[in-house]
Design a protein around this motif. Sequence first.
Motif, short mmCIF file in Angstrom:
data_model
loop_
_atom_site.label_atom_id
_atom_site.label_comp_id
_atom_site.label_asym_id
_atom_site.label_seq_id
_atom_site.Cartn_x
_atom_site.Cartn_y
_atom_site.Cartn_z
N THR A 25 47.96 61.84 -14.34
CA THR A 25 47.34 62.44 -15.50
C THR A 25 48.43 62.76 -16.51
O THR A 25 49.42 63.39 -16.16
N SER A 26 48.25 62.30 -17.73
CA SER A 26 49.22 62.65 -18.78
C SER A 26 48.47 63.42 -19.86
O SER A 26 47.31 63.14 -20.16
N VAL A 85 55.85 67.86 -16.31
CA VAL A 85 55.41 69.11 -15.69
C VAL A 85 55.70 70.34 -16.54
O VAL A 85 55.29 71.44 -16.18
N GLN A 86 56.42 70.17 -17.64
CA GLN A 86 56.79 71.31 -18.48
C GLN A 86 56.51 71.03 -19.95
O GLN A 86 56.40 69.88 -20.35
N SER A 115 47.17 80.40 -21.65
CA SER A 115 46.17 79.36 -21.95
C SER A 115 46.68 77.96 -21.61
O SER A 115 45.96 77.17 -21.00
N VAL A 116 47.90 77.65 -22.01
CA VAL A 116 48.44 76.31 -21.76
C VAL A 116 48.64 76.08 -20.27
O VAL A 116 48.28 75.01 -19.75
N GLU A 117 49.18 77.07 -19.57
CA GLU A 117 49.40 76.88 -18.13
C GLU A 117 48.08 76.75 -17.38
O GLU A 117 47.96 75.93 -16.48
N GLY A 121 47.93 72.94 -16.95
CA GLY A 121 48.66 72.89 -15.69
C GLY A 121 50.15 72.62 -15.88
O GLY A 121 50.82 72.20 -14.95
N LEU A 122 50.65 72.84 -17.09
CA LEU A 122 52.06 72.62 -17.37
C LEU A 122 52.79 73.96 -17.37
O LEU A 122 52.24 74.97 -17.79
N GLU A 123 54.04 73.96 -16.92
CA GLU A 123 54.86 75.15 -17.00
C GLU A 123 55.38 75.26 -18.43
O GLU A 123 55.97 74.31 -18.96
#
Length: 149
Positions: A25-26, A85-86, A115-117, A121-123
């Motif tokens: 997933t991107s 991942v970030q 909200s973003v995390e 699902g990104l750090e």
Amino acid sequence: MSESVSGGVAKPAKDLKYPADRGRTSISDGVVEKIAGLAAREVAGVHAMGSGSALSRTFGAVRDRVPGGAKSSASRGVKAEVGEVQTALDLEIIVDYGVSIRDVARAVRENVISSVERMAGLEVVEVNIAVSDVKLPDEEDEEPESRLQ
């Protein structure tokens, strides 16, 4: 195809992955920018996002009304760098007169990171905030008049 059972849970054979692990997933920069922009606007004391000059806001409002405009209003004032991942974010905000800029910036940072995390699902490694203007109580919002009736 052989499956092993451990603790009552069936696991696929070693050479197979769980269905959720098959593929990648991107998430595009624009998606993260929209999430961050909407999260920042939710904070009390944030008047608007983007450049503080009235002329820039006017052009931005016109651009938003034109199909295929450069950026949606949800992501105006937000720049994201997204890795696998970030992510790192730069926000430009306009605050209401009388609020504590430090408190507003802290609240924006917390809400954007949360909200973003949660959604992407990104750090979030950093959220840089530039306050470009203060909205005075007697200033009118500069919105261009519609040419359509």
